[in-house]
Scaffold this motif. Sequence first.
Motif, mmCIF file in Angstrom:
data_model
loop_
_atom_site.group_PDB
_atom_site.id
_atom_site.type_symbol
_atom_site.label_atom_id
_atom_site.label_comp_id
_atom_site.label_asym_id
_atom_site.label_seq_id
_atom_site.Cartn_x
_atom_site.Cartn_y
_atom_site.Cartn_z
ATOM 1 N N ASP A 29 0.806 -0.980 0.016
ATOM 2 C CA ASP A 29 0.143 -0.126 -0.037
ATOM 3 C C ASP A 29 0.954 1.183 0.068
ATOM 4 O O ASP A 29 1.949 1.454 0.734
ATOM 5 C CB ASP A 29 -1.057 0.043 1.201
ATOM 6 C CG ASP A 29 -2.075 0.944 1.176
ATOM 7 O OD1 ASP A 29 -1.852 2.038 1.143
ATOM 8 O OD2 ASP A 29 -3.142 0.468 0.949
ATOM 9 N N ASP A 30 0.626 2.140 -0.781
ATOM 10 C CA ASP A 30 1.528 3.359 -0.766
ATOM 11 C C ASP A 30 1.152 4.372 0.370
ATOM 12 O O ASP A 30 2.210 5.412 0.401
ATOM 13 C CB ASP A 30 1.354 4.067 -2.096
ATOM 14 C CG ASP A 30 -0.255 4.699 -2.438
ATOM 15 O OD1 ASP A 30 -1.138 4.125 -1.599
ATOM 16 O OD2 ASP A 30 -0.234 5.703 -2.938
ATOM 17 N N GLU A 31 0.454 4.079 1.149
ATOM 18 C CA GLU A 31 0.089 4.918 2.531
ATOM 19 C C GLU A 31 0.640 4.144 3.646
ATOM 20 O O GLU A 31 0.297 2.928 4.044
ATOM 21 C CB GLU A 31 -1.132 5.148 2.673
ATOM 22 C CG GLU A 31 -1.863 5.866 1.752
ATOM 23 C CD GLU A 31 -3.289 6.588 2.182
ATOM 24 O OE1 GLU A 31 -3.583 6.614 3.212
ATOM 25 O OE2 GLU A 31 -4.026 6.443 1.165
ATOM 26 N N ILE A 76 -1.559 3.017 6.585
ATOM 27 C CA ILE A 76 -2.583 1.847 5.912
ATOM 28 C C ILE A 76 -1.764 0.708 6.537
ATOM 29 O O ILE A 76 -2.171 -0.457 6.984
ATOM 30 C CB ILE A 76 -3.072 2.012 4.468
ATOM 31 C CG1 ILE A 76 -4.015 3.083 4.411
ATOM 32 C CG2 ILE A 76 -3.711 0.658 4.250
ATOM 33 C CD1 ILE A 76 -5.245 3.181 5.289
ATOM 34 N N ARG A 77 -0.634 0.551 5.853
ATOM 35 C CA ARG A 77 0.420 -0.634 6.095
ATOM 36 C C ARG A 77 0.609 -0.927 7.593
ATOM 37 O O ARG A 77 0.352 -2.054 8.075
ATOM 38 C CB ARG A 77 1.809 -0.464 5.634
ATOM 39 C CG ARG A 77 1.776 -0.324 3.914
ATOM 40 C CD ARG A 77 3.049 -0.574 3.208
ATOM 41 N NE ARG A 77 4.047 0.191 3.966
ATOM 42 C CZ ARG A 77 4.657 1.477 3.472
ATOM 43 N NH1 ARG A 77 3.753 2.154 2.400
ATOM 44 N NH2 ARG A 77 5.322 2.123 4.080
ATOM 45 N N ALA A 95 5.429 -0.262 -0.970
ATOM 46 C CA ALA A 95 4.777 1.224 -1.121
ATOM 47 C C ALA A 95 4.397 1.317 -2.532
ATOM 48 O O ALA A 95 3.695 2.395 -2.714
ATOM 49 C CB ALA A 95 5.919 2.365 -0.649
ATOM 50 N N ASP A 144 -2.976 -3.030 -2.508
ATOM 51 C CA ASP A 144 -3.910 -1.972 -2.693
ATOM 52 C C ASP A 144 -4.156 -1.830 -3.961
ATOM 53 O O ASP A 144 -3.422 -2.317 -4.953
ATOM 54 C CB ASP A 144 -3.109 -0.636 -2.003
ATOM 55 C CG ASP A 144 -4.185 0.600 -2.250
ATOM 56 O OD1 ASP A 144 -5.386 0.630 -2.355
ATOM 57 O OD2 ASP A 144 -3.873 1.702 -2.149
#
Length: 220
Positions: free
Chosen positions: A7-9, A12-13, A33, A53
């Motif tokens: 996930d790029d956030e 969230i990870r 990411a 994601d």
Amino acid sequence: MRIVVADDEAMIRAGVRAILASDPDIEVVAEAADGREAVEMVRAHRPDLALLDIRMPKLDGLAAAAEIRRLAPEVGVIMLTTFGEDEYIAGALGNGAGGFLLKSGDPRELIAGIRAVAEGAAFLSPQVARRVINELARGGGRMSRAAEARQRIAGLTGRERQVLELLAGGLSNAEIASRLHVVEGTVKAYVSGILTRLAVRNRVQAAIMAYEAGVVDGLA
């Protein structure tokens, strides 16, 4: 179960890792990411499952799922996303994802989804499952799809049809094996043969075809 989380956030990870830490059978072996990094992490760690994601830089989750399935078909893929639009659902399932979960769902769904896909079953968030079934039910081409589905399923053996019915009912390979009194390896062989005969890429597509053909209750 060894998991790669992409996930790029970062928040969230971290949240996903915290949820997964509540299950002692799940280990996050790597984080990514972006989609390209996710593919590389799968290549390096060969996990049981990749949790992706959809909207990520460099390579989006749908393309990453397709690449992972090509590179390591034994690795299960689950999409975990904010976006439940039909095109994303169709794209994910078409690219071989075994699960599609919404970030707005109950955290328990994440654990349940990982367990299901790791055991060879499929898992959709309830909201996603309803959309898939409703879309199939109201689709203008339902009659032609049903006829094609019935034609393909007619080519299955009696035992393969039994396995398909149980698969479409959401049972894992182990549960199917127990129900049919065979070893799990035999079920895996049947499932592989079913996917080939039906010309579908994964269990979700096979289950949808079973619904379209009226093999199981829900759409017929």
